[in-house]
Design an enzyme around this catalytic site. Structure first.
Site, short mmCIF file in Angstrom:
data_model
loop_
_atom_site.label_atom_id
_atom_site.label_comp_id
_atom_site.label_asym_id
_atom_site.label_seq_id
_atom_site.Cartn_x
_atom_site.Cartn_y
_atom_site.Cartn_z
N CYS A 2 45.45 43.80 37.39
CA CYS A 2 45.45 44.47 38.67
C CYS A 2 46.13 45.82 38.54
O CYS A 2 46.38 46.31 37.44
CB CYS A 2 46.18 43.62 39.71
SG CYS A 2 45.67 41.89 39.75
N SER A 51 40.80 39.47 40.68
CA SER A 51 41.08 38.03 40.70
C SER A 51 40.65 37.37 39.40
O SER A 51 39.47 37.38 39.05
CB SER A 51 40.36 37.37 41.87
OG SER A 51 40.69 38.01 43.09
#
Length: 617
Positions: A2, A51
Site C-alpha cells: 500500500c 488488498s
C-alpha cells in the site's frame, strides 16, 4: 502492499483533512482498492490500500482494541501468524486476520524492539495516543521506502516523495551535495534524497518522534561471519532448505501470486521453487535486438516448469514515450536503465495478478556480480606497500588511453576501498569537475568516500570480496535495486516480493565463505550447485545479463534526437556543462567512445528536474 502519508504537527494544530486527502491522491496507484484517513489532534494518518491479506477486514489506518494505537503500514510480514499465536498466548485480543494488526499488538508487548521480531518487508508509522508520539521503522534491507520531511504542516512520513511535495511545495529544492553523489552512484545514497530537506529513513532503522525531538537509531545491522570449517556440501543443503522455506513464506496471500522470469538463475530458482507448490503465472520482457533479449531462454524455462507464461517485446518508441511516467513514479532520480524493462514487465503482470515474486538480492547475498571476481584477478598486487602501489599508479598514468594493460595497472594500484563504489561508478572525481554546470562549480562537496568509508570501516577484518558485498548491501541494494523494484511495480498497483532479501536467507548467506561463492571461474557458485537439480541445465552456468537495455545503440540512432532535446534543456544549465555533454553525445554517436551511461545519467536528471522542480506534481 500500500501507500501512506502520516503527519505529526508538533505545534498541536491538526492538518485539514482535505489537504491530506489531496496529497494521498498522488500515491493512489500504490493502493487503488481503498482510501481512508484518521485524525486525532496533532496526528493525521492517511492510507491507500492494495488488498492482499484479509481482504474484508484489513483496512487502514488500523487501531488496537482500545484505540490507543493507530498504524499505517506498507509491506508484508511473513511470520505474522507465528507472532499472532505468541501474542494470543500473552492475552492480546485480535479483531482481524491481517498482518497489520500483529504489528500493533507486538508494539504493545515489546515497544521499540518491534521491528527486531518482524520477518518481511515493511515501512510503518504508529501513532501512540497515550505518549503523544510517533514510532516507525523500515525493514532490515530497505525493501520498502520511508521518506520524511519537516513540512509547513509538521513532520510528514510517507511511502513516496511526491505526496510530501504536494503537502508542501516549498520543498522543491535541489541539494547540491546529493546531485554531486548522483553523478557518481547514479542514485542518491541513503539517508539523503535529491531534495534539500527530504530524507530517507535508512534500512534497519527506527524512529521516535515527540513534540520535542525526532530520534533515529539502528535496530539491526548486517554482518558477515564466514564459517570456514564447514564443508561445501553443508551450505548446498542449507541453501536448498532455506530458499524453499523463504519462497513458501513469500507466497502467503489471499490473491493470486505470479513471478518475473528472465534467463538467469535467480528468477529461475524462485519460479522453480514456486512451481513445487502450484502452477505459476510467469512474465518476461525483452528488446527486439540481438544480444538484448532473454525471451527465448525465459520461454524455454517456462515450458520446463509448466508455467502459464506471458511475454512482451519493447521497442525504442515505447521506451522513450514512457520516460516521463517512469521518472515521475521513481520520485528521486535513479539512472539505472534496468528500471525500464522492470516497468514494462510489471505493467504486463498487473493485468493478471496482484502479487509477483522476483530474484532481487541474490547477487548481493551470494556474490553474483562479475565485479566480485576482480580481487582474484588483482591478487598479485595485494601484498604491495602503499609506496609501491603509488609508483604503479604513476606509471599507469603515463600509458596512453586505450593501451592494453593500462586499466589493469590502474585498478591494481588501488585498494578495494579506493576503487570500488558499488556496482555503478558513472563519473569519477576528475570527470565530475568537467560535467558540473557553472553554479555547481566552486562549491565544497564531500567526495564519494564520505559515503563508502564508514561502511568499509566496519568490515576491515574481511577479504575484499566480502567488503564489496557488504558495501553493495548498504548502498547499491537499497539505493538502486530495491527502490526501482518498489517504484516500478507499484506504478501498476502490483506488489513485488523478494524471497532472497530475507532475514533467514541472509543469516545463512553471511556464514558462507568466499571460497564457495566465487569459485571455478564463476560467481554464486554455491547457489548454482544448490539449484542444479532444480533449474534447467542451460541456466546453470549461463552468463549473467540482468535486464540488458540497448541505450548504447539507441543513443547513436533511434533516440538521438529525443536525447538531444532533454540533454540541452536550458533549465539544467546551472547543473550541467552542456558543451561537455554535446561533445560526449557526438563522440558517442560517431563511435569514438561509449558514453551511454554518462549521458543516460544526465538524461534522467534532466527529466526529473523538468518533472519535479519545474513542473507541478
Amino acid at each position: 502492499m500500500c501507500g501512506y502519508l502520516s503527519v505529526f504537527s508538533q505545534n498541536g494544530q491538526p492538518i485539514a483533512k482535505e489537504i491530506l486527502q489531496d496529497s494521498l491522491q498522488m500515491i493512489h496507484h500504490r493502493g487503488p482498492d481503498d482510501t481512508d484517513i484518521y485524525l486525532d489532534g496533532a496526528a493525521a494518518l492517511g492510507f491507500c490500500r492494495l488488498s492482499i491479506i484479509d481482504l474484508a477486514h484489513g483496512r487502514q489506518p488500523m487501531s488496537n482494541e482500545d484505540d490507543s494505537l493507530w498504524i499505517t503500514f506498507n509491506g508484508e510480514i511473513y511470520n505474522f501468524q507465528e507472532l499472532r499465536e505468541w501474542l494470543l498466548s500473552k492475552g492480546h485480543q485480535f479483531k482481524t486476520n491481517a498482518d497489520t494488526e500483529t504489528i500493533l499488538h507486538l508494539y504493545e508487548e515489546v515497544g521499540k524492539d518491534t521491528p527486531k521480531y518482524l520477518r518481511g518487508m515493511f515501512s510503518f508509522v504508529i501513532w501512540d495516543r497515550k505518549k503523544n508520539a510517533f514510532f516507525g521503522a523500515r525493514d532490515h534491507f530497505g525493501i520498502k521506502p520511508l521518506y520524511y520531511a519537516k513540512t509547513c504542516h509538521g513532520y510528514a512520513f510517507g511511502s513516496e516523495i511526491k505526496s510530501i511535495l504536494h503537502l508542501d511545495p516549498s520543498l522543491r529544492k535541489v541539494k547540491a551535495q546529493s546531485y554531486y553523489h548522483f553523478l557518481t552512484f547514479q542514485y542518491v545514497p541513503d539517508p539523503e534524497t535529491m531534495y534539500q530537506d527530504i530524507h530517507k529513513l535508512p534500512a534497519g532503522h527506527s524512529f521516535y518522534l515527540t513534540a520535542d525531538t525526532l530520534k533515529m537509531e539502528p535496530y539491526w545491522q548486517a554482518d558477515f561471519s564466514p564459517e570456514q570449517e564447514k564443508p561445501f556440501e553443508y551450505f548446498v543443503e542449507e541453501i536448498r532448505n532455506t530458499l524453499q522455506d523463504s519462497v513458501k513464506a513469500h507466497q502467503i496471500a489471499d490473491v493470486p501470486v505470479g513471478a518475473f522470469l528472465s534467463g538467469g538463475i535467480d528468477s529461475t530458482t524462485t519460479v522453480g521453487l514456486m512451481s513445487q507448490f502450484s502452477q505459476v503465472k510467469t512474465f518476461s520482457v525483452g528488446f527486439d535486438m540481438n544480444g538484448y533479449s532473454e525471451l527465448d531462454v525465459a520461454r524455454r524455462t517456462a515450458t520446463f516448469f509448466g508455467t502459464d507464461h506471458h511475454e512482451l517485446d519493447i521497442n525504442y518508441k515505447e521506451f522513450m514515450d514512457e520516460l516521463p511516467k517512469i521518472v515521475w513514479h521513481m520520485d528521486d532520480p535513479v539512472a539505472d536503465p534496468a528500471a525500464f524493462p522492470l516497468y514494462f514487465v510489471a505493467r504486463l503482470a498487473s493485468k493478471q495478478v496482484k502479487v509477483v515474486v522476483s530474484g532481487e538480492g541474490a547477487d548481493e547475498f551470494f556474490g553474483g556480480y562479475n565485479i566480485y571476481r576482480e580481487p582474484t584477478s588483482l591478487r598479485m598486487f595485494s601484498g604491495l606497500s602503499k609506496n609501491t602501489r603509488g609508483a604503479i599508479r604513476t606509471l599507469s598514468k603515463l600509458i596512453p588511453q586505450g593501451v592494453k594493460g593500462r586499466n589493469y595497472l590502474m585498478r591494481g594500484s588501488k585498494t578495494v576501498e579506493e576503487r570500488f563504489f558499488g556496482n555503478a561508478l558513472i563519473y569519477d572525481e576528475i570527470s565530475k569537475q568537467g560535467i558540473l554546470g557553472e553554479e555547481m562549480r566552486g562549491l565544497e562537496y564531500q567526495d564519494p568516500w564520505s559515503v563508502t568509508r564508514p561502511i568499509y570501516d566496519r568490515v576491515q577484518q574481511h577479504d575484499d570480496e566480502t567488503k564489496m558485498q557488504y558495501l553493495d548491501i548498504h548502498t547499491w541494494l537499497p539505493g538502486d535495486i530495491l527502490v526501482k523494484a518498489d517504484k516500478m511495480t507499484m506504478a501498476h498497483s502490483l506488489e513485488l516480493r523478494v524471497p532472497f532479501v530475507d532475514t533467514k536467507v541472509f543469516d545463512l548467506a553471511r556464514r558462507i565463505p568466499t571460497k564457495y561463492k566465487i569459485a571455478n571461474g564463476t560467481t554464486k557458485y554455491v547457489l548454482r550447485e544448490a539449484m542444479h537439480r532444480l533449474v534447467p541445465k542451460e541456466i546453470f552456468s549461463r552468463k549473467k545479463l540482468g535486464f540488458p537495455v540497448p541505450i548504447r545503440v539507441w543513443l547513436r540512432n533511434e533516440i538521438y534526437d529525443h536525447a538531444r532535446e532533454i540533454l540541452f534543456d536550458p533549465a539544467i544549465k546551472p547543473f550541467v556543462n552542456q558543451d561537455v555533454v554535446h561533445q560526449m553525445l557526438e563522440d558517442h554517436k560517431n563511435g569514438i567512445a561509449d558514453y551511454s551511461r554518462k549521458l543516460w545519467n544526465i538524461i534522467i536528471f534532466s527529466q526529473w528536474y523538468r518533472t519535479f522542480i519545474i513542473g507541478s506534481v
